[in-house]
Design a protein around this motif. Structure first.
Motif, PDB file in Angstrom:
ATOM      1  N   LYS A   1       0.516   7.929  -7.567  1.00  0.00           N
ATOM      2  CA  LYS A   1       1.077   9.050  -8.327  1.00  0.00           C
ATOM      3  C   LYS A   1       2.183   9.763  -7.554  1.00  0.00           C
ATOM      4  N   ASN A   2       2.219   9.572  -6.239  1.00  0.00           N
ATOM      5  CA  ASN A   2       3.248  10.206  -5.418  1.00  0.00           C
ATOM      6  C   ASN A   2       4.411   9.264  -5.122  1.00  0.00           C
ATOM      7  N   ILE A   3       4.616   8.264  -5.951  1.00  0.00           N
ATOM      8  CA  ILE A   3       5.577   7.215  -5.652  1.00  0.00           C
ATOM      9  C   ILE A   3       6.989   7.757  -5.456  1.00  0.00           C
ATOM     10  N   GLN A   4       7.401   8.717  -6.264  1.00  0.00           N
ATOM     11  CA  GLN A   4       8.764   9.224  -6.114  1.00  0.00           C
ATOM     12  C   GLN A   4       8.927  10.040  -4.832  1.00  0.00           C
ATOM     13  N   GLU A   5       7.896  10.767  -4.460  1.00  0.00           N
ATOM     14  CA  GLU A   5       7.965  11.494  -3.190  1.00  0.00           C
ATOM     15  C   GLU A   5       7.991  10.512  -2.026  1.00  0.00           C
ATOM     16  N   ILE A   6       7.227   9.426  -2.133  1.00  0.00           N
ATOM     17  CA  ILE A   6       7.245   8.388  -1.100  1.00  0.00           C
ATOM     18  C   ILE A   6       8.644   7.807  -0.984  1.00  0.00           C
ATOM     19  N   ALA A   7       9.260   7.488  -2.140  1.00  0.00           N
ATOM     20  CA  ALA A   7      10.602   6.907  -2.142  1.00  0.00           C
ATOM     21  C   ALA A   7      11.614   7.857  -1.509  1.00  0.00           C
ATOM     22  N   GLU A   8      11.507   9.144  -1.818  1.00  0.00           N
ATOM     23  CA  GLU A   8      12.434  10.117  -1.255  1.00  0.00           C
ATOM     24  C   GLU A   8      12.311  10.187   0.272  1.00  0.00           C
ATOM     25  N   ARG A   9      11.084  10.190   0.769  1.00  0.00           N
ATOM     26  CA  ARG A   9      10.877  10.262   2.222  1.00  0.00           C
ATOM     27  C   ARG A   9      11.400   8.998   2.905  1.00  0.00           C
ATOM     28  N   VAL A  10      11.169   7.868   2.282  1.00  0.00           N
ATOM     29  CA  VAL A  10      11.635   6.598   2.849  1.00  0.00           C
ATOM     30  C   VAL A  10      13.160   6.576   2.899  1.00  0.00           C
ATOM     31  N   HIS A  11      13.798   6.953   1.803  1.00  0.00           N
ATOM     32  CA  HIS A  11      15.265   6.940   1.755  1.00  0.00           C
ATOM     33  C   HIS A  11      15.872   7.993   2.677  1.00  0.00           C
ATOM     34  N   ASP A  12      15.239   9.157   2.781  1.00  0.00           N
ATOM     35  CA  ASP A  12      15.742  10.191   3.685  1.00  0.00           C
ATOM     36  C   ASP A  12      15.707   9.717   5.136  1.00  0.00           C
ATOM     37  N   ASN A  13      14.819   8.752   5.409  1.00  0.00           N
ATOM     38  CA  ASN A  13      14.730   8.188   6.759  1.00  0.00           C
ATOM     39  C   ASN A  13      15.734   7.052   6.959  1.00  0.00           C
ATOM     40  N   GLY A  14      16.530   6.748   5.927  1.00  0.00           N
ATOM     41  CA  GLY A  14      17.469   5.645   6.014  1.00  0.00           C
ATOM     42  C   GLY A  14      16.823   4.288   5.857  1.00  0.00           C
ATOM     43  N   SER A  15      15.595   4.259   5.377  1.00  0.00           N
ATOM     44  CA  SER A  15      14.850   3.015   5.199  1.00  0.00           C
ATOM     45  C   SER A  15      14.889   2.590   3.739  1.00  0.00           C
ATOM     46  N   LEU A  16      14.475   1.350   3.481  1.00  0.00           N
ATOM     47  CA  LEU A  16      14.402   0.837   2.124  1.00  0.00           C
ATOM     48  C   LEU A  16      12.951   0.774   1.667  1.00  0.00           C
ATOM     49  N   LEU A  17      12.752   0.904   0.362  1.00  0.00           N
ATOM     50  CA  LEU A  17      11.418   0.797  -0.220  1.00  0.00           C
ATOM     51  C   LEU A  17      11.310  -0.552  -0.922  1.00  0.00           C
ATOM     52  N   ILE A  18      10.402  -1.393  -0.425  1.00  0.00           N
ATOM     53  CA  ILE A  18      10.188  -2.727  -0.987  1.00  0.00           C
ATOM     54  C   ILE A  18       8.912  -2.705  -1.802  1.00  0.00           C
ATOM     55  N   GLY A  19       9.023  -3.017  -3.085  1.00  0.00           N
ATOM     56  CA  GLY A  19       7.866  -3.025  -3.968  1.00  0.00           C
ATOM     57  C   GLY A  19       7.299  -4.421  -4.138  1.00  0.00           C
ATOM     58  N   ASP A  20       6.001  -4.522  -4.107  1.00  0.00           N
ATOM     59  CA  ASP A  20       5.330  -5.781  -4.396  1.00  0.00           C
ATOM     60  C   ASP A  20       4.876  -5.733  -5.847  1.00  0.00           C
ATOM     61  N   GLY A  21       5.400  -6.664  -6.648  1.00  0.00           N
ATOM     62  CA  GLY A  21       5.095  -6.670  -8.075  1.00  0.00           C
ATOM     63  C   GLY A  21       3.875  -7.459  -8.448  1.00  0.00           C
ATOM     64  N   ALA A  22       2.931  -7.606  -7.512  1.00  0.00           N
ATOM     65  CA  ALA A  22       1.735  -8.405  -7.786  1.00  0.00           C
ATOM     66  C   ALA A  22       0.980  -7.883  -9.006  1.00  0.00           C
ATOM     67  N   ASN A  23       1.000  -6.571  -9.206  1.00  0.00           N
ATOM     68  CA  ASN A  23       0.253  -5.981 -10.320  1.00  0.00           C
ATOM     69  C   ASN A  23       1.178  -5.391 -11.383  1.00  0.00           C
TER      70      ASN A  23
END
Length: 331
Positions: free
Chosen positions: A222-244
Protein backbone atom coordinates in the motif's frame (compact mmCIF):
# COMPACT_ATOMS: atom_id res chain seq x y z
CA UNK A 1 4.10 -50.30 -2.17
CA UNK A 2 3.65 -49.53 -5.87
CA UNK A 3 5.97 -51.30 -8.30
CA UNK A 4 8.67 -49.20 -9.88
CA UNK A 5 9.72 -49.59 -13.50
CA UNK A 6 12.77 -51.51 -12.25
CA UNK A 7 10.54 -54.00 -10.43
CA UNK A 8 8.86 -54.77 -13.77
CA UNK A 9 12.18 -55.36 -15.54
CA UNK A 10 12.88 -58.83 -17.00
CA UNK A 11 16.07 -59.70 -18.88
CA UNK A 12 15.69 -59.82 -22.63
CA UNK A 13 12.29 -58.06 -22.78
CA UNK A 14 12.02 -54.99 -25.02
CA UNK A 15 9.55 -52.92 -26.93
CA UNK A 16 8.86 -52.95 -30.64
CA UNK A 17 11.74 -52.01 -32.91
CA UNK A 18 12.23 -51.30 -36.59
CA UNK A 19 15.32 -52.20 -38.58
CA UNK A 20 16.12 -51.64 -42.25
CA UNK A 21 17.57 -54.89 -43.62
CA UNK A 22 19.72 -52.89 -46.05
CA UNK A 23 21.73 -51.44 -43.17
CA UNK A 24 23.61 -53.27 -40.47
CA UNK A 25 23.73 -52.35 -36.80
CA UNK A 26 25.41 -49.03 -36.11
CA UNK A 27 28.64 -49.22 -34.18
CA UNK A 28 29.09 -46.01 -32.12
CA UNK A 29 32.87 -46.43 -32.24
CA UNK A 30 32.70 -45.66 -35.97
CA UNK A 31 31.47 -42.17 -35.10
CA UNK A 32 32.90 -41.30 -31.70
CA UNK A 33 36.27 -41.45 -29.99
CA UNK A 34 36.74 -44.13 -27.36
CA UNK A 35 36.81 -41.72 -24.41
CA UNK A 36 33.12 -40.70 -24.40
CA UNK A 37 31.83 -44.22 -25.15
CA UNK A 38 30.25 -46.17 -22.33
CA UNK A 39 31.84 -49.56 -21.75
CA UNK A 40 29.33 -51.04 -19.28
CA UNK A 41 25.52 -51.33 -19.45
CA UNK A 42 23.80 -48.45 -17.65
CA UNK A 43 21.14 -50.64 -16.08
CA UNK A 44 18.02 -49.48 -17.90
CA UNK A 45 14.92 -51.54 -17.08
CA UNK A 46 13.90 -54.11 -19.70
CA UNK A 47 10.14 -54.04 -20.18
CA UNK A 48 7.64 -54.42 -22.99
CA UNK A 49 6.12 -51.41 -24.72
CA UNK A 50 2.71 -51.89 -23.11
CA UNK A 51 4.28 -52.20 -19.65
CA UNK A 52 6.13 -48.94 -20.24
CA UNK A 53 2.97 -47.16 -21.40
CA UNK A 54 0.94 -48.44 -18.45
CA UNK A 55 3.70 -47.49 -16.00
CA UNK A 56 3.85 -43.83 -17.12
CA UNK A 57 0.08 -43.64 -17.41
CA UNK A 58 -0.21 -44.82 -13.81
CA UNK A 59 2.35 -42.22 -12.72
CA UNK A 60 0.34 -39.56 -14.53
CA UNK A 61 -2.80 -40.51 -12.60
CA UNK A 62 -0.93 -40.13 -9.32
CA UNK A 63 0.32 -36.61 -10.20
CA UNK A 64 -1.79 -33.59 -9.28
CA UNK A 65 -2.22 -30.76 -11.77
CA UNK A 66 -4.59 -28.00 -12.85
CA UNK A 67 -6.64 -30.51 -14.84
CA UNK A 68 -7.40 -32.34 -11.59
CA UNK A 69 -8.49 -29.46 -9.35
CA UNK A 70 -7.70 -26.09 -7.84
CA UNK A 71 -4.19 -25.06 -6.86
CA UNK A 72 -4.88 -21.74 -5.08
CA UNK A 73 -1.30 -20.76 -4.17
CA UNK A 74 -0.29 -20.67 -7.81
CA UNK A 75 3.03 -22.36 -8.46
CA UNK A 76 4.61 -21.41 -11.79
CA UNK A 77 4.00 -24.87 -13.19
CA UNK A 78 0.40 -25.07 -12.03
CA UNK A 79 -1.23 -22.13 -13.79
CA UNK A 80 -4.20 -22.83 -16.04
CA UNK A 81 -3.48 -22.71 -19.77
CA UNK A 82 -6.55 -22.81 -22.04
CA UNK A 83 -6.31 -25.85 -24.26
CA UNK A 84 -7.07 -23.82 -27.37
CA UNK A 85 -3.76 -21.98 -26.88
CA UNK A 86 -1.75 -25.15 -27.45
CA UNK A 87 -2.66 -25.59 -31.14
CA UNK A 88 -2.16 -21.84 -31.66
CA UNK A 89 1.34 -22.04 -30.22
CA UNK A 90 1.97 -25.01 -32.52
CA UNK A 91 1.14 -23.14 -35.73
CA UNK A 92 3.88 -23.44 -38.33
CA UNK A 93 4.68 -19.71 -38.26
CA UNK A 94 5.64 -20.01 -34.59
CA UNK A 95 6.88 -23.56 -34.23
CA UNK A 96 9.01 -23.62 -37.39
CA UNK A 97 10.41 -20.08 -37.34
CA UNK A 98 14.20 -20.07 -37.46
CA UNK A 99 16.66 -17.26 -36.67
CA UNK A 100 18.45 -17.82 -39.99
CA UNK A 101 15.48 -17.92 -42.32
CA UNK A 102 15.14 -15.11 -44.92
CA UNK A 103 13.82 -11.84 -43.49
CA UNK A 104 11.29 -11.67 -46.32
CA UNK A 105 9.48 -14.65 -44.78
CA UNK A 106 9.07 -13.07 -41.33
CA UNK A 107 6.92 -9.89 -41.65
CA UNK A 108 3.81 -11.60 -40.30
CA UNK A 109 5.60 -12.80 -37.20
CA UNK A 110 7.24 -9.40 -36.70
CA UNK A 111 3.84 -7.73 -36.98
CA UNK A 112 2.43 -9.94 -34.26
CA UNK A 113 5.42 -9.44 -31.94
CA UNK A 114 5.38 -5.67 -32.51
CA UNK A 115 1.75 -5.40 -31.40
CA UNK A 116 2.24 -7.85 -28.53
CA UNK A 117 5.00 -5.66 -27.10
CA UNK A 118 2.78 -2.59 -27.50
CA UNK A 119 -0.10 -4.28 -25.68
CA UNK A 120 2.11 -5.46 -22.82
CA UNK A 121 3.52 -1.95 -22.46
CA UNK A 122 0.02 -0.48 -22.27
CA UNK A 123 -1.20 -3.10 -19.78
CA UNK A 124 1.78 -2.63 -17.47
CA UNK A 125 2.17 1.15 -17.77
CA UNK A 126 5.65 0.92 -19.27
CA UNK A 127 6.93 2.76 -22.36
CA UNK A 128 8.81 -0.06 -24.09
CA UNK A 129 8.89 -3.85 -23.82
CA UNK A 130 11.44 -6.35 -25.05
CA UNK A 131 10.22 -9.86 -25.78
CA UNK A 132 13.69 -11.37 -25.92
CA UNK A 133 13.99 -12.85 -22.40
CA UNK A 134 13.21 -16.57 -22.51
CA UNK A 135 11.97 -16.93 -18.92
CA UNK A 136 10.94 -14.91 -15.89
CA UNK A 137 14.35 -14.90 -14.23
CA UNK A 138 15.91 -14.09 -17.61
CA UNK A 139 13.63 -11.03 -17.70
CA UNK A 140 14.88 -10.01 -14.26
CA UNK A 141 18.49 -10.33 -15.42
CA UNK A 142 17.72 -8.33 -18.57
CA UNK A 143 16.27 -5.48 -16.51
CA UNK A 144 19.24 -5.50 -14.15
CA UNK A 145 21.72 -5.43 -17.03
CA UNK A 146 19.89 -2.46 -18.56
CA UNK A 147 20.02 -0.77 -15.16
CA UNK A 148 23.76 -1.36 -14.97
CA UNK A 149 24.27 -0.03 -18.51
CA UNK A 150 22.27 3.11 -17.69
CA UNK A 151 24.40 3.91 -14.63
CA UNK A 152 27.61 3.19 -16.54
CA UNK A 153 26.51 5.57 -19.33
CA UNK A 154 26.32 8.34 -16.72
CA UNK A 155 29.66 7.48 -15.17
CA UNK A 156 28.05 6.40 -11.89
CA UNK A 157 29.31 3.37 -9.95
CA UNK A 158 26.76 1.60 -7.80
CA UNK A 159 27.10 -2.03 -6.74
CA UNK A 160 24.18 -2.83 -4.42
CA UNK A 161 20.64 -4.03 -5.13
CA UNK A 162 18.13 -4.08 -2.28
CA UNK A 163 15.57 -6.90 -2.28
CA UNK A 164 12.60 -7.23 0.06
CA UNK A 165 12.49 -10.50 2.02
CA UNK A 166 9.04 -11.17 0.54
CA UNK A 167 10.25 -10.84 -3.06
CA UNK A 168 10.16 -13.48 -5.76
CA UNK A 169 12.85 -16.02 -4.90
CA UNK A 170 14.89 -15.55 -8.07
CA UNK A 171 15.51 -11.83 -7.42
CA UNK A 172 18.67 -12.23 -5.30
CA UNK A 173 20.17 -14.71 -7.77
CA UNK A 174 19.46 -12.42 -10.73
CA UNK A 175 21.05 -9.46 -8.93
CA UNK A 176 24.14 -11.51 -8.16
CA UNK A 177 24.42 -12.71 -11.78
CA UNK A 178 24.26 -9.09 -12.92
CA UNK A 179 27.30 -8.33 -10.77
CA UNK A 180 25.56 -6.67 -7.83
CA UNK A 181 25.82 -7.25 -4.10
CA UNK A 182 22.39 -8.15 -2.81
CA UNK A 183 21.10 -6.88 0.53
CA UNK A 184 17.75 -7.83 2.03
CA UNK A 185 15.11 -5.44 3.38
CA UNK A 186 12.93 -6.86 6.11
CA UNK A 187 9.16 -6.71 6.18
CA UNK A 188 6.95 -5.55 9.03
CA UNK A 189 4.77 -7.90 11.12
CA UNK A 190 1.99 -6.98 8.69
CA UNK A 191 4.07 -8.38 5.81
CA UNK A 192 4.77 -5.03 4.10
CA UNK A 193 8.13 -3.49 3.29
CA UNK A 194 9.63 -1.84 6.35
CA UNK A 195 10.03 1.80 5.31
CA UNK A 196 12.48 2.58 8.12
CA UNK A 197 14.69 -0.35 7.09
CA UNK A 198 14.50 0.77 3.48
CA UNK A 199 15.44 4.34 4.35
CA UNK A 200 18.38 3.17 6.43
CA UNK A 201 19.70 1.02 3.57
CA UNK A 202 19.39 3.64 0.82
CA UNK A 203 22.69 5.33 0.06
CA UNK A 204 24.84 6.18 -2.94
CA UNK A 205 25.89 2.52 -3.36
CA UNK A 206 22.34 1.38 -4.17
CA UNK A 207 21.60 1.01 -7.87
CA UNK A 208 18.10 -0.40 -7.54
CA UNK A 209 15.43 -1.81 -5.29
CA UNK A 210 13.71 -4.98 -6.46
CA UNK A 211 10.11 -5.22 -5.32
CA UNK A 212 7.51 -7.92 -5.94
CA UNK A 213 4.03 -6.39 -5.70
CA UNK A 214 1.86 -8.11 -4.65
CA UNK A 215 4.57 -9.91 -2.71
CA UNK A 216 4.99 -13.64 -2.29
CA UNK A 217 2.94 -13.16 0.87
CA UNK A 218 0.03 -12.24 -1.39
CA UNK A 219 -0.07 -8.68 -0.05
CA UNK A 220 -0.25 -5.45 -2.03
CA UNK A 221 2.31 -2.84 -1.00
CA UNK A 222 0.00 0.00 0.00
CA UNK A 223 3.02 2.29 0.41
CA UNK A 224 4.31 1.62 -3.10
CA UNK A 225 4.32 5.25 -4.21
CA UNK A 226 6.15 6.38 -1.10
CA UNK A 227 8.67 3.58 -1.67
CA UNK A 228 9.13 4.73 -5.28
CA UNK A 229 9.65 8.33 -4.19
CA UNK A 230 12.32 7.38 -1.64
CA UNK A 231 14.09 5.15 -4.15
CA UNK A 232 14.11 7.84 -6.85
CA UNK A 233 15.16 10.56 -4.40
CA UNK A 234 18.19 8.37 -3.70
CA UNK A 235 19.02 8.32 -7.42
CA UNK A 236 18.17 4.62 -7.59
CA UNK A 237 15.80 2.72 -9.86
CA UNK A 238 12.76 0.72 -8.81
CA UNK A 239 12.61 -2.72 -10.45
CA UNK A 240 9.26 -4.47 -10.26
CA UNK A 241 8.82 -8.21 -10.40
CA UNK A 242 5.62 -9.01 -12.27
CA UNK A 243 5.32 -12.54 -10.94
CA UNK A 244 1.91 -11.71 -9.47
CA UNK A 245 0.74 -9.30 -12.15
CA UNK A 246 -2.38 -11.41 -12.65
CA UNK A 247 -3.83 -9.91 -9.47
CA UNK A 248 -3.38 -6.34 -10.76
CA UNK A 249 -4.67 -6.69 -14.32
CA UNK A 250 -7.20 -4.00 -15.16
CA UNK A 251 -6.95 -2.43 -11.69
CA UNK A 252 -3.58 -0.69 -11.44
CA UNK A 253 -0.40 -0.55 -13.53
CA UNK A 254 3.10 -0.87 -12.07
CA UNK A 255 4.38 1.89 -14.37
CA UNK A 256 1.91 4.32 -12.80
CA UNK A 257 3.23 3.45 -9.35
CA UNK A 258 6.80 4.54 -10.10
CA UNK A 259 8.27 1.26 -11.35
CA UNK A 260 11.13 1.88 -13.82
CA UNK A 261 11.73 -1.72 -14.91
CA UNK A 262 9.21 -4.55 -14.90
CA UNK A 263 9.62 -8.24 -15.68
CA UNK A 264 6.47 -10.17 -16.62
CA UNK A 265 5.73 -13.87 -16.24
CA UNK A 266 3.50 -14.55 -19.23
CA UNK A 267 2.87 -18.12 -18.10
CA UNK A 268 1.23 -16.74 -14.99
CA UNK A 269 -0.73 -13.73 -16.20
CA UNK A 270 -1.23 -14.40 -19.90
CA UNK A 271 -1.55 -18.21 -19.92
CA UNK A 272 1.30 -19.05 -22.26
CA UNK A 273 2.65 -22.63 -22.11
CA UNK A 274 5.42 -23.17 -19.60
CA UNK A 275 8.02 -25.82 -18.83
CA UNK A 276 6.82 -29.18 -20.19
CA UNK A 277 3.91 -27.38 -21.84
CA UNK A 278 6.17 -25.18 -23.95
CA UNK A 279 8.90 -22.60 -23.90
CA UNK A 280 8.92 -19.98 -21.18
CA UNK A 281 8.85 -16.22 -21.72
CA UNK A 282 9.78 -13.25 -19.55
CA UNK A 283 9.15 -9.92 -21.31
CA UNK A 284 10.82 -6.93 -19.69
CA UNK A 285 9.30 -3.45 -19.77
CA UNK A 286 11.12 -0.17 -19.15
CA UNK A 287 10.40 3.53 -18.93
CA UNK A 288 11.48 5.78 -21.79
CA UNK A 289 14.84 6.82 -20.30
CA UNK A 290 16.02 3.18 -20.50
CA UNK A 291 14.93 2.65 -24.12
CA UNK A 292 18.46 3.13 -25.53
CA UNK A 293 19.59 0.08 -23.57
CA UNK A 294 16.98 -2.41 -24.78
CA UNK A 295 18.56 -5.58 -26.16
CA UNK A 296 18.72 -5.67 -29.95
CA UNK A 297 17.42 -6.39 -32.51
CA UNK A 298 14.24 -4.37 -32.01
CA UNK A 299 11.20 -4.25 -34.30
CA UNK A 300 10.45 -0.61 -35.23
CA UNK A 301 8.35 1.59 -37.56
CA UNK A 302 9.59 4.70 -39.34
CA UNK A 303 8.30 8.24 -38.74
CA UNK A 304 5.79 8.01 -41.60
CA UNK A 305 4.06 5.11 -39.95
CA UNK A 306 5.17 2.75 -42.69
CA UNK A 307 5.72 -0.72 -41.28
CA UNK A 308 9.32 -1.43 -42.27
CA UNK A 309 10.12 -3.71 -39.35
CA UNK A 310 13.56 -2.19 -39.02
CA UNK A 311 15.93 -4.49 -37.21
CA UNK A 312 18.99 -3.02 -35.58
CA UNK A 313 22.30 -4.77 -36.30
CA UNK A 314 24.23 -6.26 -33.40
CA UNK A 315 26.80 -3.43 -33.46
CA UNK A 316 24.24 -0.62 -33.52
CA UNK A 317 24.49 2.42 -31.28
CA UNK A 318 21.61 3.39 -28.94
CA UNK A 319 18.46 4.22 -30.85
CA UNK A 320 17.39 7.48 -29.23
CA UNK A 321 18.33 10.37 -26.98
CA UNK A 322 18.01 9.83 -23.29
CA UNK A 323 21.08 8.01 -22.03
CA UNK A 324 21.78 10.83 -19.59
CA UNK A 325 18.22 11.47 -18.51
CA UNK A 326 17.03 10.70 -15.00
CA UNK A 327 13.93 8.61 -14.24
CA UNK A 328 10.74 10.56 -13.64
CA UNK A 329 9.69 11.01 -10.05
CA UNK A 330 6.85 8.82 -8.78
CA UNK A 331 3.56 10.31 -7.81
Amino acid sequence: MKETIFDLSRPGVSGAGLQDPEFGALDPSDWFDAEPLRTEPIGLPEVSEIELVRHYTALGRRAYGVDDGSYPLGSCTMKYNPKRHEPLASLSGFAHAHPRQPESTLPGLWELLFHLAEHLAEISGMDHVTLQPAAGAHGELTGLLMTRAWFESRGIERDVVLVQDSAHGTNPASASMAGYRCEMIRTTPEGLTDLDALEAALDDSVAAVMLTNPSTFGLFEKNIQEIAERVHDNGSLLIGDGANMNSLMGIVRPGDMGVDVLQLNTHKTFSTPHLSGGAGAGPCGVKAFLEPFLPIPVIRRDARGVDRRGIMPSDATPRSQGAGEAPPRAG
